[in-house]
Design an enzyme around this catalytic site. Structure first.
Site, PDB file in Angstrom:
ATOM      1  N   GLY A   8      -6.530   5.423  25.730  1.00 48.15           N
ATOM      2  CA  GLY A   8      -6.629   3.999  25.416  1.00 48.15           C
ATOM      3  C   GLY A   8      -7.113   3.785  23.998  1.00 48.15           C
ATOM      4  O   GLY A   8      -7.552   4.715  23.314  1.00 48.15           O
ATOM      5  N   HIS A   9      -7.006   2.540  23.558  1.00 49.46           N
ATOM      6  CA  HIS A   9      -7.420   2.158  22.207  1.00 49.46           C
ATOM      7  C   HIS A   9      -8.535   1.126  22.290  1.00 49.46           C
ATOM      8  O   HIS A   9      -8.589   0.313  23.216  1.00 49.46           O
ATOM      9  CB  HIS A   9      -6.249   1.563  21.426  1.00 49.46           C
ATOM     10  N   PHE A  13     -12.386   0.079  17.337  1.00 47.22           N
ATOM     11  CA  PHE A  13     -12.782   0.973  16.255  1.00 47.22           C
ATOM     12  C   PHE A  13     -12.224   2.385  16.402  1.00 47.22           C
ATOM     13  O   PHE A  13     -12.614   3.279  15.663  1.00 47.22           O
ATOM     14  CB  PHE A  13     -14.311   1.031  16.156  1.00 47.22           C
ATOM     15  N   GLY A  14     -11.332   2.596  17.328  1.00 46.19           N
ATOM     16  CA  GLY A  14     -10.781   3.931  17.497  1.00 46.19           C
ATOM     17  C   GLY A  14     -10.029   4.054  18.800  1.00 46.19           C
ATOM     18  O   GLY A  14      -9.449   3.089  19.296  1.00 46.19           O
ATOM     19  N   LYS A  41     -14.196   9.965  22.811  1.00 48.28           N
ATOM     20  CA  LYS A  41     -14.073   8.682  22.126  1.00 48.28           C
ATOM     21  C   LYS A  41     -14.152   8.939  20.625  1.00 48.28           C
ATOM     22  O   LYS A  41     -15.146   9.478  20.132  1.00 48.28           O
ATOM     23  CB  LYS A  41     -15.205   7.749  22.583  1.00 48.28           C
ATOM     24  N   ASP A  91     -23.781  -6.726  29.116  1.00 48.06           N
ATOM     25  CA  ASP A  91     -22.344  -7.022  29.091  1.00 48.06           C
ATOM     26  C   ASP A  91     -21.668  -6.469  30.338  1.00 48.06           C
ATOM     27  O   ASP A  91     -20.594  -5.870  30.268  1.00 48.06           O
ATOM     28  CB  ASP A  91     -21.694  -6.448  27.831  1.00 48.06           C
TER      29      ASP A  91
END
EC number: 2.7.11.1
Length: 451
Positions: A30-31, A34-35, A52, A146
């Site tokens: 996955g994207h 920031f990376g 990651k 969150d």
């Protein structure tokens, strides 16, 4: 994945990229902003992990380096069966690498989307594990801040794993009053007191988010659904929601104690675990999830591609874009003041493709004065064809963000060139071209500009 020869610490092994001699990198999972995240094999143990990859330049440019450092510090502090484990942190000149526990069942959010809602006994299983993880974090002085289904993963056995501690806080971040004061979270899941700017108890705020998650699991929808974020928080502050008729009596008694707008009287974890609904024996466990092998053929990784959808903007990023604390002009087509820099910030129901088409049309109608240098679901960049004055070519960036289903926020700002030329361009060309897609403009006969 990366230009291995150019990146310090990377090499090749059997055609696959090897990170610092330890991890053989596989496919992209996955994207992120920031990376990206790769599946990888630990060459020392043979186990599969998730790596990651964070681009330092992007993080620094966004002013998020402290958030990344905090996430790493927090994950080193918490080790729990229902929290994704951080195995190792590595870094090179340009990237940070986090080797994490590989959780392959996907997001809990995806299961909710597929099923609409979850059986009550399955919801109880997930909720107990969530509360166990959250209570452990609190015992270590960590507040997530969150919590939402997108940050809850499922493993192959159907067990829940909490991820993404980027917005978390430590107990020692509290001020002299013992409360946290940073505005953060996600619309629909953040506790109402977080927005009041008078401080809040991180543990009680997390429990509110747990209550919203429980409601979503059982009802298949948010308790406070509203495209207008201001209205959403007003509903939350009033406790303005209804429990569906199909919920059990015990569930209908528990949810109001979690979604209590008053944090002082909101239920605590100690009280929660003693409630009849929480203690009830589940009839069955969630079934295991059948998945393909964790480490498929490690194809050469591709350079990160831009997502084909707008970046998601949470309520507090939105507040940071707004002048002052009033978000309502975004959703009311208020055109009277304009933004101080002469640019535009507005909400729209137009899809990203429609916004992009309007922006590209401005360049096309300009007789070659402006050209499109970047165009995608996350925004458009226009640049003057002529060299310009002492400050160079005029450049205008329009970033597109998603804030709710079918609602986008467009932030237009100067990216280069002369300020007076920029203001003139916005006033004479951009604003007229975008006027009729600004939220509220259709019902308002007066000229509509941005906040």
């Amino acid at each position: 994945m990366m230009a291995a020869a150019a990146e310090e610490g990377e090499g090749k092994k059997g055609g696959g990229t090897v990170l610092q001699g330890r991890y053989e990198m596989g496919r992209v999972l996955g994207h992120g902003n920031f990376g990206r995240v790769h599946v990888a094999r630990d060459l020392r143990t043979g186990r599969s992990v998730a790596v990651k990859v964070v681009a330092k330049e992007k993080v620094v440019r966004a002013g998020m380096m402290e958030q990344i450092k905090r996430e790493i510090a927090v994950m080193k502090r918490v080790s729990h069966p229902n929290i994704v484990e951080l195995h190792e942190v590595m870094a090179t000149r340009s990237k940070i690498y986090l080797a994490l526990e590989l959780v392959r069942g996907g997001e809990l959010f995806g299961r909710i989307v597929r099923l609409g809602r979850v059986r009550e006994d399955a919801a109880r299983h997930y909720f107990r594990q969530l509360v166990s993880a959250v209570d452990f974090c609190h015992s270590r002085g960590v507040y997530h801040r969150d919590l939402k289904p997108e940050n809850l993963l499922l493993d192959e056995a159907g067990n829940l794993k909490v991820v993404d501690f980027g917005l978390s806080a430590l107990a020692d971040h509290a001020r002299a009053d013992g409360l946290l004061h940073t505005l953060c979270g996600t619309p629909g899941y953040a506790a109402p007191e977080v927005l009041r700017d008078k401080g809040y108890d991180g543990a009680k705020a997390d429990l509110w988010s747990c209550g919203v998650i429980l409601y979503v699991l059982l009802a298949g929808s948010l308790p406070f659904p509203d495209d207008n974020i201001v209205t959403l928080y007003r509903k939350a502050q009033r406790g303005d929601y209804r429990c569906p008729a199909w919920l059990s009596t015990d569930a209908r008694r528990l949810i109001p104690r979690l979604l209590d707008p008053n944090p002082t009287t909101r239920i605590s974890v100690a009280q929660l675990v003693e409630t009849p609904w929480f203690k009830k024996t589940s009839i069955s466990r969630p079934v295991s999830i059948e998945l393909p092998p964790a480490f498929a053929d490690p194809a050469p990784a591709k350079e990160e591609a831009e997502k084909d959808e707008p970046e998601t903007l949470n309520a507090f990023h939105l507040i940071s874009l707004s002048e002052g604390f009033d978000l309502s002009p975004l959703f009311e087509g208020d055109s009277a003041k304009g933004r101080r820099d002469g640019g535009m910030l507005f909400a729209t129901r137009e899809p990203a493709s429609g916004v992009i088409s309007r922006l590209e049309g401005v360049a096309a109608r300009g007789g070659g004065r402006m050209r499109v240098t970047k165009s995608g679901a996350r925004g458009v960049r226009l640049e003057g064809a002529e060299r310009g004055g002492a400050k160079g070519r005029l450049a205008v960036a329009a970033d597109i963000f998603s804030v709710a289903p079918s609602v986008l926020v467009v932030d237009v700002k100067k990216d280069g060139g002369d300020t007076l030329e920029y203001r003139s361009f916005c006033s004479e060309e951009l604003r007229p071209a975008l006027q009729d897609i600004v939220w509220g403009a259709a019902a308002d006969p007066t000229p509509t500009a941005a906040v």
